[in-house]
Design an enzyme around this catalytic site. Structure first.
Site, PDB file in Angstrom:
ATOM      1  N   GLU A 335      30.448  67.439  24.812  1.00 35.55           N
ATOM      2  CA  GLU A 335      32.007  67.312  24.007  1.00 35.55           C
ATOM      3  C   GLU A 335      31.933  66.394  22.991  1.00 35.55           C
ATOM      4  O   GLU A 335      33.163  66.177  22.490  1.00 35.55           O
ATOM      5  CB  GLU A 335      32.933  67.187  25.171  1.00 35.55           C
ATOM      6  CG  GLU A 335      33.043  68.213  26.127  1.00 35.55           C
ATOM      7  CD  GLU A 335      33.807  67.806  27.276  1.00 35.55           C
ATOM      8  OE1 GLU A 335      34.119  66.890  27.616  1.00 35.55           O
ATOM      9  OE2 GLU A 335      33.906  68.772  28.431  1.00 35.55           O
ATOM     10  N   ASP A 359      32.769  62.973  34.024  1.00 34.57           N
ATOM     11  CA  ASP A 359      34.036  62.738  34.220  1.00 34.57           C
ATOM     12  C   ASP A 359      34.308  61.670  35.203  1.00 34.57           C
ATOM     13  O   ASP A 359      33.657  61.631  36.487  1.00 34.57           O
ATOM     14  CB  ASP A 359      34.815  64.186  34.790  1.00 34.57           C
ATOM     15  CG  ASP A 359      34.870  65.203  33.664  1.00 34.57           C
ATOM     16  OD1 ASP A 359      34.264  64.727  32.208  1.00 34.57           O
ATOM     17  OD2 ASP A 359      35.254  66.308  33.882  1.00 34.57           O
TER      18      ASP A 359
END
Length: 588
Positions: A335, A359
């Site tokens: 990302e 995450d």
């Protein structure tokens, strides 16, 4: 050819001739040699070569000798200095005044000569001039004839050297953005001022259409591609397709996508570091790459809504092997989260080991685990744990299938065995991507990290008005009972890699509870490295002038420049903020 950054060793001496200086020459130079030997025999560069030291051409008693040493260091790519002395020297006359590299001084703790007095005097000069320096002073008095470096001094010398080398390895390299901002994630809003002023790095950027251009025009090594495709078919296991029936791709389309993601890996690597083979194929410009020490790929959404996702590329770039064999890892952020990429980079440069990008997904309390699974947590997990999970950019070394002394580890590539590579592949599969999220398909990575590994989770954040701040959480990976793992894992995306993480609690601040760790974490991502390296990270952060807002490192292990203590000795966190704010970025 680019030189490795080196550590410069400066033996300083009492400048008085006619007996004083002459009596100290051998002892002083031997101190320098012993420090150089310690560093070169203990530390390695990311390529596995021993760290190089440069010793001043003579002992330094007066300004001309300090200047000669400075000139030698400039020519030798010295990224940090260590001054050593057993005696009194002339403080501001013998100090290194380079403002843009770290400095440390070891003053010998002996009674015959006042090495400690010089240490205090020169550190005072460093503080007055605004040039931070680390002070190293052994706890126990040594005999003048003792040539051994005490253990407490060794620890500080090596901690300093590891962190200082990280600053040198980053300088004059690049962060390469492949794409732009992913889904509004703050970390992928790349801040060039931060990279330039704090890390000494530049920023480069390519549009994601560069991948399709290189595929369409054949700007990759076709022979390597055929070799890679064969290796992937023989070694990489395609996982279970969790997609609902109407989203399952045909076998033919999946086979095409395997070819596509292999090309993505090759192109991503070539964009970062270049590939001389491309010049042989007539693509001289593309062959040079972008001199990127770290990179990130936007992916979502513009790419992944149409093309296979970047998970395979990201995973294998961060992994220490591919079809070409065992090699050092690349540092690559999913990302395009540049701040997590830098967090991974800090970890990598301090350890020479690959990184888990994840995450920080869920806090599981003991009560919630009991309610959902009926299992009572105990041991390291007794206070609850965090679920770390992300579809891409998670090194296969994160499986914990490599071992040292019978225990799971993540280790440098030069220690990795072929049997460990095979174990990582055997314990990983690559399920077709969830097409509700990744409409273009691709393949995610699925494995479970082994338990009982000491790890450190790190995150760099940008705070408006302050700048970068760093947070650190040391702890352990967990191995839950198989049925408990499956119950919890299946509540999220079962096609992604999972690491169960229990931070070490201290009973205060952000580490009162695991919930508090989760609640105080500054962003959605974390960089996880093998080992408890929080103390090294704190030392590195102080060199770069990045305050640490959250950590669970014992106070006795914190090692910062001496002038930090002049900002206060009771509240070290506040003193750190004030010191970093006043001194400003290392490269500004």
């Amino acid at each position: 050819m680019i030189q490795h950054p080196r550590i410069g060793i400066r033996p300083t001496i009492d400048g008085r001739r006619q007996g004083v200086r002459e009596s100290l020459e051998v002892q002083t130079m031997n101190m320098a040699k012993s420090v150089a030997d310690l560093i070169s025999s203990t530390l390695k560069y990311p390529d596995g070569e021993p760290v190089e030291c440069v010793i001043s051409p003579s002992t330094i008693g007066r300004v001309p000798e300090a200047a000669a040493s400075h000139e030698l260091f400039k020519k030798s790519n010295v990224c940090a200095t260590i001054t050593v002395t057993p005696c009194w020297c002339y403080g501001s006359e013998t100090m290194d005044m380079s403002p843009d590299i770290p400095h440390a001084i070891w003053g010998f703790n002996g009674t015959e000569r006042p090495g400690a007095v010089y240490l205090a005097a020169v550190l005072a000069s460093h503080a007055q001039k605004g040039i931070p320096a680390f002070g190293i002073y052994g706890r126990d008095v040594q005999e003048a004839s003792d040539t051994a470096i005490p253990e407490d001094v060794k620890e500080k010398l090596l901690r300093y050297a590891r962190a200082a080398l990280a600053t040198g390895l980053m300088r004059d390299t690049a962060y390469l953005s492949m794409g732009s901002v992913s889904m509004g994630i703050g970390g992928s809003i790349v801040n060039p001022d931060f990279f330039q002023e704090y890390l000494g790095m530049r920023n480069e950027s390519v549009d994601m259409t560069e991948f399709t251009r290189r595929m369409d025009r054949g700007i990759y090594d076709p022979e390597e591609f055929e070799r890679a495709l064969k290796w992937v078919k023989e070694n990489v296991k395609e996982g279970f397709d969790h997609n609902r029936e109407d989203l399952v791709l045909s076998r033919e389309e999946k086979d095409r996508q395997w070819e596509f993601v292999i090309k993505m890996f090759m192109i991503g690597r070539d964009l970062m570091v270049g590939n001389p083979r491309l010049a042989e194929l007539g693509f001289e410009e593309e062959a040079v790459g972008h001199h990127a020490l770290v990179a990130g790929f936007q992916g979502q959404r513009q790419w992944t809504d149409h093309f296979p996702n970047g998970d395979f590329m990201e995973t294998f770039l961060n992994t220490q092997f591919d079809w070409n064999g065992i090699r050092k890892p690349f540092v690559f952020a999913t990302e395009n989260d540049s701040l997590n990429g830098v967090s991974m980079l800090f970890n990598y440069l301090l350890t020479n080991t690959p990184q888990i990008f994840a995450d920080v997904r869920t806090y599981w309390s003991p009560e919630a685990v009991k309610r959902v699974t009926g299992h009572t947590l105990e041991g390291c997990a007794a206070a609850g744990f965090l679920h770390l999970i992300n579809s891409g950019s998670c090194t296969l070394d994160g499986t914990g299938q490599a071992t040292r002394d019978g225990k799971p580890v993540m280790k440098p590539f030069w220690e990795l065995e072929e049997s460990e590579v095979q174990a990582m592949l055997e314990n990983t599969d690559f399920p077709p991507a969830n097409r509700e999220y990744f409409r273009g398909g691709g393949f995610s990575t699925r494995f479970l990290t082994k338990g009982d590994m000491p790890v450190t989770m790190v995150r760099l954040n940008l705070l408006k008005g302050v700048g970068p701040v760093l947070q650190i959480a040391e702890g352990y990976t967990l191995e839950l009972p198989e049925d408990v793992h499956h119950t919890l894992d299946n509540r999220t995306d079962p096609g992604w890699p999972t690491t169960w993480f229990a931070p070490r609690l201290t009973g205060k601040g952000a580490f009162k509870s695991v919930y508090d760790v989760m609640n105080n974490w500054g962003a959605n991502h974390g960089a996880i490295t093998y080992g408890h390296i929080g103390a090294d990270l704190i030392t590195l952060a102080s060199m770069l002038r990045i305050p640490v807002n959250m950590h669970n490192v014992p106070e006795e292990d914190i090692f910062r420049p001496k002038n930090w203590s002049l900002f206060g000795t009771e509240d070290l966190e506040s003193a750190d903020y004030r010191a970093c704010q006043l001194l400003g970025p290392l490269h500004k």
